[in-house]
Design a protein around this motif. Structure first.
Motif: not given
Length: 630
Positions: A530-554
């Motif tokens: 399935r193909v389509a012509t588009s003007d924008v492509e979301l290439v990649t993304k990321g997210i973080q909880d600011a409280q887990n800036r040091q570790s995902i454990r704490t």
């Protein structure tokens, strides 16, 4: 049938030798007493029957008790093998262990296991593996994961009981455990040549990897297709819950036979009580659901497949596993497609079947076909346009810092919209902002995002690997989320992986792969991209909880008004930005289309410019980035 799973004390015998008849090979054919596979044109040939193949249903005691009823769970599995195995043919096994055979079922056409005449043996076998490989001298096992279909116990969503289900059958095949038929008679695998493979998509793929990382002897190769490798990453991302509350228990319920769901409720209640949804941090609950850290135990080779645009099992699952395979020198190959959560049988069918055939011939039958001498990686660059590379990330990749600049006046980089000269740029977290609002109209100022744009590129820019976002941010609340999106702004025809079918259209026409019986054919509906012509492509993304800036454990609360450094990965990619296109980096707070629980603090955020950047894995490094105008 309880208690039949005691380990055999006999010493393991030497692996049997399979005679191979090579058509057209040098020298006279030897007269073998036992039947043998036939190899022609470098691959095994379909010289054995399918309709007359031996079919069995067997049961083996496990080593665990998932429902905690005081009895070991029983694992059921169905076996189909060439009739010639009754006359001495020794064959390897291809196994697909799954929780889905009686619920969601398998493949693009939703095939379930089916015993049509009630004799306890299957007449309908999902997928094409049996039709194609049994006539070529393989046995196929379809195993019911614990708590599903004919197996007892309760599913635990990638905990040890799920993960060890298939290991029981591998042990039986190699004489280390006892299996029985429905009549209670012990059955041995005297037809097995000592080598086995596991294959499967999604949950099935995770079970293949889970078995491989135990290091069980006799598992020679695995083919995981779009399978979770770190279950924390399936429902979390850097401290942010990305799926609904109690999702682990929800999935356990989904794969349980409806008539057993009430019985398994206590097991799901226990899972829900232990999953840590109240905070989203990494706890011991996730250790047994992690395969990456156990890769050093592996002895099996790996043919790995993943869709780069898979938003179900996201690409960080393949990348973390792939990096660990490389670190431990595990023999491996990789396919990366442009589709979403799609099986390669439905995206590149003929080439996939040929590759899989040669892979199994090499690893399970010892056919010298040169598959391990070919390029290690296949990447789909555009719809049905594939290229090969020596490895992934593509050799020559170098992590390249691209700074988020305040405004015009300097060449290259990514410039804030609108161009200005502030030391910081401010926006407010909006937990209801849509993804389209975030990425569309990049030249317009919006209060709930920051947009940074490149000038039109003057040369192609190829990224291959895992981008990393590095921000210095001040918030006026004790908690917030941070999100980042890498966008390609430029018109092109692309695989439309966000529409129905995740990049493919299922057609009404069929083609056939293998032999048939009166109740099971090897024919499947064809697909097209399935193909389509588009003007924008979301290439990649990321997210973080600011409280887990040091570790995902704490989690550590923020001090309002204090600046902190954040560094978090985006999803891995292999992407080429075309000349004339613009690269965009969008910074937001909450990202509701990436997470199930947007932060409700609505914090005001200030991003320090000049010191914040995105690290892109650029093929050719800084020189290539500069040549493209960054």
């Amino acid at each position: 049938m309880r208690g039949i799973g005691r380990l055999l004390s006999a010493a393991a015998a030497l692996l049997p030798v399979v005679a191979i008849a090579v058509v057209g090979g040098p020298g006279p054919a030897s007269a073998a007493a036992a039947p043998s596979i036939v190899v022609s044109d470098g691959v095994t040939q379909p010289v054995f029957g399918y309709a007359d193949a031996v079919r069995e249903r067997l049961f083996i005691d496990s080593t665990f008790d998932s429902d905690r009823d005081g009895l070991r769970d029983i694992i059921a599995f169905d076996v189909i093998r060439p009739r010639a195995t009754l006359d001495g043919l020794k064959v390897p096994v291809i196994m697909d262990a799954s929780p889905y055979y009686s619920t969601l079922c398998r493949g693009n056409e939703g095939e379930c296991k089916a015993d049509l005449d009630g004799d306890g043996l299957l007449e309908k076998w999902p997928l094409f593996y049996d039709n194609y490989f049994v006539p070529r001298g393989y046995a196929v096992i379809l195993l019911d994961m614990v708590g599903t279909n004919k197996s007892t116990g309760c599913p635990t969503t990638n905990a040890n009981e799920d993960n060890l289900s298939a290991k029981q059958a591998i042990n039986w095949l190699n004489g280390r455990a006892v299996a029985r038929n429905a009549a209670g008679q012990a059955v041995t695998a005297d037809w097995h040549n000592g080598k086995s493979a596991m294959i499967g998509k999604s949950y099935d793929g995770s079970l293949a990897m889970a078995t491989a990382v135990t290091g069980v002897k006799g598992l020679t190769t695995v083919v995981p297709i779009s399978g979770p490798t770190e279950y924390y990453d399936y429902v979390r991302s850097n401290g942010v819950i990305t799926r609904g509350n109690s999702y682990v228990a929800f999935l356990a319920n989904a794969v349980t036979n409806p008539e057993r769901r009430a019985y398994c409720q206590p097991t799901r209640d226990r899972i829900a009580a232990e999953d840590g949804d109240e905070h989203g941090d990494y706890t011991a609950f996730w250790n047994e659901r992690s395969y990456v850290k156990k890769v050093p135990n592996m002895t099996a080779s790996v043919l790995l497949y993943h869709g780069l645009n898979d938003d179900n099992v996201r690409p960080d699952h393949f990348s973390k596993f792939w990096y660990a395979l490389a670190e431990n020198n595990i023999p491996r190959k990789l396919w990366l497609s442009q589709e979403g959560h799609v099986d390669p049988f439905d995206s590149r069918r003929a080439v996939w079947v040929s590759t899989l055939h040669r892979w199994f011939d090499f690893w399970l039958h010892g056919v010298a076909n040169g598959i391990m001498d070919e390029p290690r990686v296949d990447i789909e660059r555009a719809a049905d346009v594939w290229e090969t590379h020596a490895d992934w990330p593509v050799p020559g990749k170098a992590d390249t810092e691209v700074f988020l600049q305040p405004g015009a006046g300097g060449a290259g980089g990514l410039t804030l919209v609108p161009a200005a000269q502030p030391a910081t740029a401010s926006f407010q977290d909006n937990p209801t902002q849509s993804q389209n609002t975030m990425i569309l109209n990049p030249d317009a100022v919006q209060p709930n995002r920051l947009a940074f744009l490149s000038a039109p590129l003057t040369a192609p820019l190829h990224i291959s690997g895992t981008p990393v976002v590095q921000l210095r941010v001040t918030a006026d609340q004790t908690d917030t989320n941070l999100g980042a999106i890498l966008v390609d702004y430029g018109t092109a025809e692309r695989v439309n992986h966000r529409a129905s079918g995740e990049g493919i259209i299922t057609l009404e026409t069929q083609d056939c792969w293998g032999e048939s019986s009166p109740t099971d054919d090897g024919c499947y509906r064809q697909t097209q991209k399935r193909v389509a012509t588009s003007d924008v492509e979301l290439v990649t993304k990321g997210i973080q909880d600011a409280q887990n800036r040091q570790s995902i454990r704490t989690a550590v609360p923020l001090v309002p008004g204090q600046a902190y450094n954040y560094s978090f990965p985006m999803l891995p990619e292999d992407y080429v930005f075309a000349p004339g296109h613009r690269i965009g980096v969008i910074i937001v707070g909450s990202y509701p289309q990436y997470s199930s629980q947007a932060d409700q603090s609505r914090a005001n955020l200030n991003v320090a410019l000049k010191t914040s950047n995105i690290v892109l894995p650029v093929v050719g490094g800084t020189a290539a980035a500069h040549a493209a105008g960054l």
